[in-house]
Design a protein around this motif. Structure first.
Motif, short mmCIF file in Angstrom:
data_model
loop_
_atom_site.label_atom_id
_atom_site.label_comp_id
_atom_site.label_asym_id
_atom_site.label_seq_id
_atom_site.Cartn_x
_atom_site.Cartn_y
_atom_site.Cartn_z
N ARG A 76 32.91 36.46 41.29
CA ARG A 76 34.31 36.79 41.49
C ARG A 76 34.42 38.07 42.30
O ARG A 76 35.23 38.21 43.20
N GLU A 123 41.18 33.87 47.35
CA GLU A 123 42.35 34.30 46.60
C GLU A 123 42.06 34.00 45.13
O GLU A 123 41.61 32.90 44.79
N GLU A 124 42.30 34.97 44.27
CA GLU A 124 41.92 34.78 42.87
C GLU A 124 43.04 34.13 42.07
O GLU A 124 44.22 34.40 42.32
N THR A 125 42.64 33.26 41.14
CA THR A 125 43.69 32.63 40.32
C THR A 125 43.92 33.47 39.06
O THR A 125 43.06 34.24 38.65
N LEU A 126 45.10 33.26 38.49
CA LEU A 126 45.44 34.04 37.29
C LEU A 126 44.68 33.49 36.09
O LEU A 126 44.48 32.29 35.97
N GLU A 127 44.25 34.39 35.21
CA GLU A 127 43.60 33.91 33.99
C GLU A 127 43.85 34.92 32.87
O GLU A 127 44.15 36.09 33.13
N GLY A 170 46.14 37.87 34.28
CA GLY A 170 46.22 38.46 35.62
C GLY A 170 45.00 38.12 36.44
O GLY A 170 44.36 37.09 36.21
N ARG A 171 44.68 39.00 37.36
CA ARG A 171 43.53 38.77 38.25
C ARG A 171 42.36 39.63 37.80
O ARG A 171 42.28 40.81 38.10
N LYS A 172 41.47 38.95 37.06
CA LYS A 172 40.39 39.65 36.40
C LYS A 172 39.46 40.37 37.38
O LYS A 172 39.16 41.55 37.23
N GLN A 217 39.91 41.35 40.42
CA GLN A 217 40.50 42.48 41.15
C GLN A 217 40.62 43.70 40.25
O GLN A 217 40.31 44.82 40.67
N GLN A 226 49.40 42.84 42.86
CA GLN A 226 49.59 42.18 41.56
C GLN A 226 50.92 42.57 40.94
O GLN A 226 51.20 42.20 39.81
N GLU A 245 51.19 38.50 34.86
CA GLU A 245 51.61 38.54 36.27
C GLU A 245 52.53 37.37 36.60
O GLU A 245 53.47 37.51 37.37
#
Ligand SMILES: Nc1ncnc2c1ncn2[C@@H]1O[C@H](COP(=O)(O)OP(=O)(O)OP(=O)(O)O)[C@@H](O)[C@H]1O
Ligand SMILES: [Mg+2]
Length: 455
Positions: A294, A300-304, A341-343, A345, A427, A451
């Motif tokens: 990651r 582009e990162e997905t939310l988790e 959110g975006r872990k 980042q 974010q 987010e």
């Protein structure tokens, strides 16, 4: 002028051609005539002077207009209602490489290249119909193609009674402008690409710095997975041996002794926890690899959903393990701080902040980093503070600028805070810096707790 002194010798003819000798009652008529002549003469002189003055003013105005037209960098063409050229300015002469006298009475369209002629021919009819001709791009048929492209505005020209007698065409050369714009655009694109590359290389540099810490991190679970697997192998051998004896001719007493010798009961007790431990180790390895992926990914990162506390701990561990003199790290974070959110980042932001703190504390045996975290209405706040020298007030606005660094050449790119700030803002959060009253710097990251909900 005539005087009455010599009247006696003179005669004068009246308008009816009758001779009137002076001294015979004709003096008055003479005087009248002479006065009239005087008046006419002085009127003549006056109007002559006036005419000369007007002429001088006209010449002045003409010269003034001529100098203005000559000074124009835009091209100017005046033509009549038949589209025949009546006047051009020096800028047009230069652009087309021909003198004005060769162009007069020539059709306006002949000044333009084949592709533009039809457009230019339409200008007059358009003006006649009350239309507007503004900012039309057409090309002159010019010897130097760089000056050919012009942006044209046309206005109708009318006589004193308001009747259309032609049009005035003013064209601004835009070839140079377009080329300058294209060059600027290319330079901008190159700059953007370079910036992108720098951002990627900043990421890779940060990744490189972390590799040592990660190796350490991986070493632990891998070593106990190995240890467990060796133990399981031994246990497997013991169980196999015992089961083979079960199928043989050994009696119950022999079997009991064998069971004790092979520690079968202990093996059976240990197998469950051993397998669990091994699985946990494998999961830990998987998590670290995922974090790494990651971190190094450009996607582009997905939310988790994740636990910020665990993330902060791992990020700090990774950094501190690479430090020669390790500063002490105090975590003042609740056990769980669940957010969505975006872990990756957030991980990168914390790594950058802890790395900066570790950098300013480098070699300081009393260095301390305090990381605190809390959740308040809808957002999570994480503070990374150090007891280093702090940030000089004149630099506090600069540190978030790209490429601002106080580190020696090659030691820092100056992109860490820039990248972190942008990630936080993207974010829906924020990243700010301040100096602590007790000394040292403190960076505060705010990110939405969910987010998706705040978007
Ligand atoms: N905790 C801190 N205390 C004092 N100054 C700091 C601190 N963190 C950052 N700075 C200042 O901000 C500058 C910019 O930091 P940033 O992380 O953007 O780049 P860098 O650390 O110099 O380089 P890189 O992050 O690419 O290795 C640093 O060079 C340093 O001068
Ligand atoms: Mg940095």
């Amino acid at each position: 002028m005539l005087t009455t002194e010599n009247h006696k010798q003179l005669t004068i003819k009246t308008p009816t051609n009758r001779a009137l000798p002076l001294g015979e009652g004709g003096e008055d008529v003479w005087i009248d005539v002479i006065q009239k002549m005087d008046e006419v003469y002085s009127e003549l002189v006056d109007s002559q002077t006036e005419l000369e003055e007007k002429n001088a003013r006209l010449e002045e105005a003409h010269a003034f207009i001529g100098s203005v037209v000559a000074a124009m960098t835009d091209v100017l063409i005046v033509c009549d209602t038949n589209g025949l050229i009546q006047q051009v300015n020096p800028a047009l002469e230069t652009a087309v490489g021909r003198r004005e006298r060769d162009l007069l009475a020539m059709p306006l369209t002949d000044l333009f290249d084949d592709a533009s002629r039809k457009t230019v021919a339409g200008f007059l009819p358009e003006l006649k119909n009350g239309g507007v001709v503004a900012q039309r791009d057409v090309s002159l048929s010019a010897p130097d193609s760089r000056n050919a492209l012009i942006s044209v505005n046309c206005t109708p020209r009318c006589d004193h009674r308001g009747r259309l007698v032609g049009m005035v065409l003013v064209g601004r050369p835009i070839g140079e402008l377009q080329r300058a714009y294209r060059e600027l655009d290319t330079a901008h694109q190159k700059l953007t690409q370079t910036q992108q590359r720098m951002l990627v290389s900043e990421k890779m540099a940060a990744l490189g710095r972390l590799v040592a810490g990660v190796a350490h991190e991986l070493n632990n679970p891998i070593s106990f997975v190995f240890g467990n697997m060796y133990a399981l192998k031994r246990y497997g051998e013991a169980i196999t041996k015992y089961l083979s004896a079960c199928n043989g001719k050994s009696g119950p007493a022999e079997m009991e002794t064998l069971r004790k010798d092979l520690k079968i009961d202990q093996v059976l007790r240990d197998i469950g926890p051993l397998v669990d431990g091994t699985l946990e180790g494998a999961e830990r390895v998987r998590d670290i690899v995922q974090d790494l992926r990651r971190f190094s990914s450009n996607q582009e990162e997905t939310l988790e959903a994740f636990n910020v506390t665990r993330l902060v701990r791992t990020a700090a561990d990774w950094v501190i393990k690479t430090q020669r003199v390790k500063p002490s790290v105090r975590l003042d974070v609740p056990d769980t701080l669940e957010i969505r959110g975006r872990k990756g980042q957030l991980h990168q932001i914390i790594v950058n902040l802890v790395q900066n703190a570790a950098d300013v504390l480098e070699g300081d045996p009393n260095g301390e980093i305090v990381i605190s975290g809390e959740k308040t209405d809808g957002e999570v706040i994480i503070r990374v503070a150090d007891n280093g020298p702090g940030i000089p007030p004149e630099r506090i606005d600069k540190i978030f600028e790209p490429f601002f660094t106080t580190k020696p050449i090659g030691a820092g790119t100056g992109l860490g805070l820039y990248v972190s700030y942008n990630m936080a803002v993207k974010q829906g959060g924020d990243l700010t810096a301040a100096n602590r009253p007790e000394g040292g710097a403190e960076f505060t990251v705010r990110v939405p707790a969910d987010e998706h909900a705040s978007a």
